[in-house]
Design an enzyme around this catalytic site. Structure first.
Site, short mmCIF file in Angstrom:
data_model
loop_
_atom_site.label_atom_id
_atom_site.label_comp_id
_atom_site.label_asym_id
_atom_site.label_seq_id
_atom_site.Cartn_x
_atom_site.Cartn_y
_atom_site.Cartn_z
N TYR A 101 0.85 -1.18 0.00
CA TYR A 101 0.00 0.00 0.00
C TYR A 101 0.89 1.24 0.00
CZ TYR A 101 -2.87 3.81 1.66
OH TYR A 101 -3.49 5.04 1.77
N GLU A 189 -3.16 7.54 -4.12
CA GLU A 189 -2.95 6.21 -3.53
C GLU A 189 -2.68 5.17 -4.60
OE1 GLU A 189 -5.83 5.77 0.38
OE2 GLU A 189 -6.27 4.61 -1.39
#
Ligand code: GDP
Ligand code: MN
Length: 375
Positions: A101, A189
């Protein structure tokens, strides 16, 4: 402003962030053609302005062109978090060894950008953030100093381990940081950034939000706007140059200035009412804006009364009055209207409205009490 994954992927490409190829499928047949072109297992992906698509069944693997067509039909038109899927992306499936992530977000309180990194990325990142927050590394980046610093290098080594992978990750995250700053993002992201079986890092999802206040600097982003991000009223207001947010109450508000508009909504709540919207007609004097504002407010069937609150500085009260009179001529206003006018040219404004049989107040509390009583 939010954008779709496929739009984010195009920006990733522009910024040198590696991601697999992908094509938006126009229809079932096109979906199977894309899959045969890739000659491999593909991923069929719903494009909606929301995360959690995987968990909602909006991301599916297909082993053949026929299956790709089938999955296309299943996903197109489905609802994910109350958003209808109207676009479907097809991309070759990647064999995933590990999901990471990577996130960047504005930290307003810290006057910085927060970099978030985890070696346990993927669809469960939200749960991880709650249950094992220690697995998500967070560190502030001082925008004046930039992305290069020893602390970042340390965290990169902790998360990505092997030196070759660390340097790949550093280049990807450095590019994401550049994109974030140059395009005035509020969030950027990559989840997941995946490690492939042959030890390459690839971005297979994108989430980018832009700071609306930065959009004026980026005409190149205008075409990325997705109308489904806004309610019909908000879109109409946007196109008319009004700052408007729909809410769920029954008192329509027209106010000049964002601060006064917020204070007006507070006061409505204080006196027991609920606002139907936030609307700032802005500081300029343009009767047309008042007419447009009334039109938008009256679209909303929940509206039982309207409060017009003008504190005239640059805004001239007589122009506002002209706008109200224009509206009375052109549209039907079937609900009571309470008007508070004070400031520049208020005498002229009052006189104009008086001739049309409308009264105005100069005390705001009194005006709010009246409009609440009218609902
Ligand atoms: P999200 O659920 O909206 O965040 O959609 P993602 O694009 O992140 O996809 C959700 C999950 O589907 C990912 O975390 C992966 O586990 C899986 N997935 C997506 N693309 C691929 C792929 O190319 N190969 C494999 N094996 N899994 C994938
Ligand atoms: Mn994702």
């Amino acid at each position: 402003m939010k954008i779709h994954e496929y739009q984010g992927r195009a920006l990733f490409e522009e910024y040198g962030i590696p991601c697999p190829p992908s094509v938006l499928a126009e229809n079932r047949k096109h979906a199977s053609e894309i899959a045969s072109e890739y000659a491999a297992t593909v991923v069929v992906k719903a494009q909606v302005l929301s995360g959690g698509r995987g968990k909602a069944g909006g991301v599916k693997l297909a082993d053949s062109p026929e299956e790709a067509a089938q999955k296309f039909s299943q996903i197109m038109g489905m609802e994910i978090n109350s958003l209808k899927v109207e676009k479907v992306l097809i991309t070759p499936a990647i064999d995933i060894a590990q999901e990471f992530y990577v996130g960047l977000a504005v930290d307003r309180a810290g006057h910085s950008i927060t970099l978030m990194l985890s070696g346990s990325g993927g669809v469960d990142i939200e749960t991880l953030a709650v249950e094992q927050p220690e697995l998500i590394h967070k560190l502030p980046i001082d925008p004046a100093a930039g992305f290069e610093n020893a602390e970042i290098d340390n965290v990169l080594t902790t998360v990505f381990e092997a030196p070759e992978r660390v340097s790949q990750a550093k280049s990807i995250i450095g590019n994401l940081y550049r994109l974030f700053v140059e395009k005035d993002c509020s969030i950027a992201e990559i989840n997941p950034l995946v490690l492939t079986d042959d030890d390459q890092l690839l971005a297979i999802d994108s989430k980018i939000n832009f700071d609306d206040n930065g959009l004026i600097k980026h005409p190149e982003l205008e075409s990325l706007q997705n109308d489904e991000e806004y309610s019909a009223d908000e879109l109409q207001a946007k196109n008319m140059g009004l700052s408007f947010v729909s809410m769920d109450g029954n008192i329509g508000c027209i106010v000049n200035g964002a601060g006064l508009a917020m204070a007006t909504m507070d006061l409505i709540k204080h006196f027991g009412g609920t606002p139907a919207n936030f609307l700032d007609v802005g500081g300029s004097s343009n009767p047309e804006k008042v007419l447009n504002a009334l039109k938008i407010i009256l679209n909303n069937e929940k509206v039982e009364a309207i409060l017009i609150n003008i504190f005239g500085g640059i805004t001239r009260c007589d122009d506002i009055a002209k706008g109200i009179l224009m509206a009375l001529e052109q549209i039907d206003i079937p609900v009571p209207m309470v008007i508070r006018l004070i400031g520049t040219n208020d005498t002229e404004g009052r006189e104009l409205l008086g001739q049309a049989g409308l009264t105005c107040l100069d005390d705001l509390s009194e005006a709010v009490k009246r409009v609440v009583a009218a609902t």
